[in-house]
Design an enzyme around this catalytic site. Structure first.
Site, PDB file in Angstrom:
ATOM      1  CE  LYS A 144      -1.089   3.296  -3.956  1.00 29.88           C
ATOM      2  NZ  LYS A 144      -1.056   2.513  -2.680  1.00 29.88           N
ATOM      3  CG  ASP A 179      -2.063   0.987   1.107  1.00 28.75           C
ATOM      4  OD1 ASP A 179      -2.630   1.354   2.157  1.00 28.75           O
ATOM      5  OD2 ASP A 179      -2.363   1.410  -0.028  1.00 28.75           O
ATOM      6  CD  GLU A 239      -8.515   4.637   0.126  1.00 29.51           C
ATOM      7  OE1 GLU A 239      -8.823   3.607  -0.498  1.00 29.51           O
ATOM      8  OE2 GLU A 239      -7.371   5.087   0.115  1.00 29.51           O
ATOM      9  CG  ASP A 249      -5.445  -0.262  -1.058  1.00 30.41           C
ATOM     10  OD1 ASP A 249      -5.313   0.814  -0.458  1.00 30.41           O
ATOM     11  OD2 ASP A 249      -6.531  -0.639  -1.549  1.00 30.41           O
ATOM     12  CG  ASN A 250      -4.666   2.047  -3.463  1.00 30.27           C
ATOM     13  OD1 ASN A 250      -3.781   1.990  -2.621  1.00 30.27           O
ATOM     14  ND2 ASN A 250      -5.855   2.557  -3.219  1.00 30.27           N
TER      15      ASN A 250
HETATM   16  O1  LIG Z   1      -0.772   7.043  -3.128  1.00 34.59           O
HETATM   17  C1  LIG Z   1      -1.305   6.266  -2.344  1.00 34.59           C
HETATM   18  N1  LIG Z   1      -0.617   5.577  -1.428  1.00 34.59           N
HETATM   19  C2  LIG Z   1       0.829   5.791  -1.320  1.00 34.59           C
HETATM   20  C3  LIG Z   1       1.198   5.523   0.111  1.00 34.59           C
HETATM   21  C4  LIG Z   1       2.330   6.001   0.593  1.00 34.59           C
HETATM   22  C5  LIG Z   1       2.693   5.765   2.010  1.00 34.59           C
HETATM   23  O2  LIG Z   1       3.775   4.821   2.044  1.00 34.59           O
HETATM   24  C6  LIG Z   1       4.997   5.491   2.322  1.00 34.59           C
HETATM   25  N2  LIG Z   1       5.955   4.983   1.347  1.00 34.59           N
HETATM   26  C7  LIG Z   1       5.907   5.159   0.004  1.00 34.59           C
HETATM   27  N3  LIG Z   1       6.915   4.482  -0.587  1.00 34.59           N
HETATM   28  C8  LIG Z   1       7.610   3.870   0.404  1.00 34.59           C
HETATM   29  C9  LIG Z   1       8.749   3.015   0.440  1.00 34.59           C
HETATM   30  N4  LIG Z   1       9.436   2.614  -0.662  1.00 34.59           N
HETATM   31  C10 LIG Z   1       9.236   3.175  -1.991  1.00 34.59           C
HETATM   32  C11 LIG Z   1      10.068   4.439  -2.117  1.00 34.59           C
HETATM   33  O3  LIG Z   1      11.419   4.124  -1.887  1.00 34.59           O
HETATM   34  N5  LIG Z   1       9.167   2.524   1.622  1.00 34.59           N
HETATM   35  C12 LIG Z   1       8.503   2.875   2.769  1.00 34.59           C
HETATM   36  N6  LIG Z   1       7.434   3.682   2.811  1.00 34.59           N
HETATM   37  C13 LIG Z   1       6.985   4.174   1.635  1.00 34.59           C
HETATM   38  C14 LIG Z   1       4.681   6.976   2.219  1.00 34.59           C
HETATM   39  O4  LIG Z   1       5.524   7.726   3.064  1.00 34.59           O
HETATM   40  C15 LIG Z   1       3.232   7.017   2.661  1.00 34.59           C
HETATM   41  O5  LIG Z   1       3.103   6.923   4.059  1.00 34.59           O
HETATM   42  C16 LIG Z   1      -2.779   6.100  -2.357  1.00 34.59           C
HETATM   43  C17 LIG Z   1      -3.532   7.036  -3.065  1.00 34.59           C
HETATM   44  C18 LIG Z   1      -4.914   6.967  -3.115  1.00 34.59           C
HETATM   45  C19 LIG Z   1      -5.659   7.948  -3.877  1.00 34.59           C
HETATM   46  C20 LIG Z   1      -6.717   7.563  -4.695  1.00 34.59           C
HETATM   47  C21 LIG Z   1      -7.431   8.506  -5.435  1.00 34.59           C
HETATM   48  C22 LIG Z   1      -7.111   9.842  -5.330  1.00 34.59           C
HETATM   49  F1  LIG Z   1      -7.819  10.780  -6.017  1.00 34.59           F
HETATM   50  C23 LIG Z   1      -6.060  10.252  -4.509  1.00 34.59           C
HETATM   51  C24 LIG Z   1      -5.348   9.311  -3.789  1.00 34.59           C
HETATM   52  C25 LIG Z   1      -5.575   5.929  -2.419  1.00 34.59           C
HETATM   53  C26 LIG Z   1      -4.816   4.990  -1.698  1.00 34.59           C
HETATM   54  O6  LIG Z   1      -5.431   3.978  -1.011  1.00 34.59           O
HETATM   55  C27 LIG Z   1      -3.435   5.066  -1.670  1.00 34.59           C
HETATM   56  O7  LIG Z   1      -2.746   4.093  -0.979  1.00 34.59           O
HETATM   57 MG   LIG Z   2      -4.025   2.455  -0.465  1.00 35.38          MG
END
Ligand SMILES: O=C(NC/C=C/[C@H]1O[C@@H](n2cnc3c(NCCO)ncnc32)[C@H](O)[C@@H]1O)c1cc(-c2ccc(F)cc2)cc(O)c1O
Ligand SMILES: [Mg+2]
Length: 214
Positions: free
Chosen positions: A144, A141, A199, A169-170
């Site tokens: 993406k 999650d 969600e 997810d997603n």
């Molecule tokens: O973008 C979404 N999720 C991203 C999550 C990121 C979280 O995870 C952390 N994260 C990211 N990459 C890494 C990584 N490793 C990779 C980088 O090195 N290693 C560790 N942590 C990581 C971030 O710091 C955040 O805490 C999303 C959007 C919508 C959405 C739908 C429709 C819309 F209109 C708008 C938004 C709905 C959803 O359910 C979604 O999950």
């Molecule tokens: Mg999500």
């Protein structure tokens, strides 16, 4: 100074949820995100699918990629058997600070190890750092476009065994096209789509459950 949305979400938990009661924490976050401020938690509808997959697998080891505010961390941890371990990776320190407090409020910190850092750095260190052989369940999650590279990295690091389950997810919104194409066409996975909604909205989204065949 202005508060952030995760800080306001934590405030809603501390105001409306009962310490030590994970269900009340989940309900407080869902209420806040449905009626006050949307946030990217897996949410109540997809959360029920997550719950059923966790209960079906009864995992001893779980990896979560992307903790954010800890909503799915609490959902998963509250359903784990005793002695089971959930490792959750979060590389944004501001989100990690909030998630630790949400996890503590829910009283599930015993089952959760929140690791601050990037999945790409930590996946190769899981065995040596945490004594993990393989994961029974991985919940994806995070960003993406990282689902596929991190899945390949987990394969390469031998963190998946015959029967390990990836739950993503997603896969529709925002979408993970390369990941979907891979798990649905690779002979090494048995993949299935669970149709749901983004969600707190009526937009279609869903979870992809993929069993690693070894
Ligand atoms: O973008 C979404 N999720 C991203 C999550 C990121 C979280 O995870 C952390 N994260 C990211 N990459 C890494 C990584 N490793 C990779 C980088 O090195 N290693 C560790 N942590 C990581 C971030 O710091 C955040 O805490 C999303 C959007 C919508 C959405 C739908 C429709 C819309 F209109 C708008 C938004 C709905 C959803 O359910 C979604 O999950
Ligand atoms: Mg999500």
């Amino acid at each position: 100074t202005q508060s952030t949305r995760p800080q306001r979400l934590l405030g809603a938990v501390q105001k409306n949820a009962t310490r030590g009661d994970p269900c009340s924490v989940v309900k407080a976050i869902d209420h806040f995100c449905r009626h006050k401020e949307w946030a990217m938690n897996v949410g109540d509808e997809k959360g029920c699918i997550l719950d059923s997959v966790v209960s079906e697998i009864n995992p001893a080891t779980v990896l979560e990629l992307g903790t954010y505010c800890g909503y799915s961390t609490v959902r998963i941890a509250s359903r784990l058997p005793p002695h089971a371990k959930l490792i959750t990776l979060e590389f944004n320190p501001d989100f990690a600070v909030i998630a630790r407090q949400v996890i503590a409020w829910a009283g599930v910190e015993e089952k959760v190890q929140l690791v601050e850092g990037a999945s790409g750095d930590w996946i190769p260190k899981m065995k040596e750092q945490f004594g993990i052989k393989t994961f029974d369940l991985v919940f994806l999650d995070h960003w993406k476009d990282r689902y596929l590279p991190d899945t390949k990295l987990m394969e390469e690091c031998g963190l998946l065994r015959k029967g390990s389950v990836l739950l993503a997810d997603n896969v529709i919104c925002p979408g993970t096209p390369e990941y979907l194409e891979y798990v649905r066409n690779s002979p090494r996975y048995e993949s299935r789509y669970f149709k749901s909604h983004l969600e707190y909205t009526k937009v279609e989204d869903g979870l992809e459950k993929s069993v690693f065949l070894g």
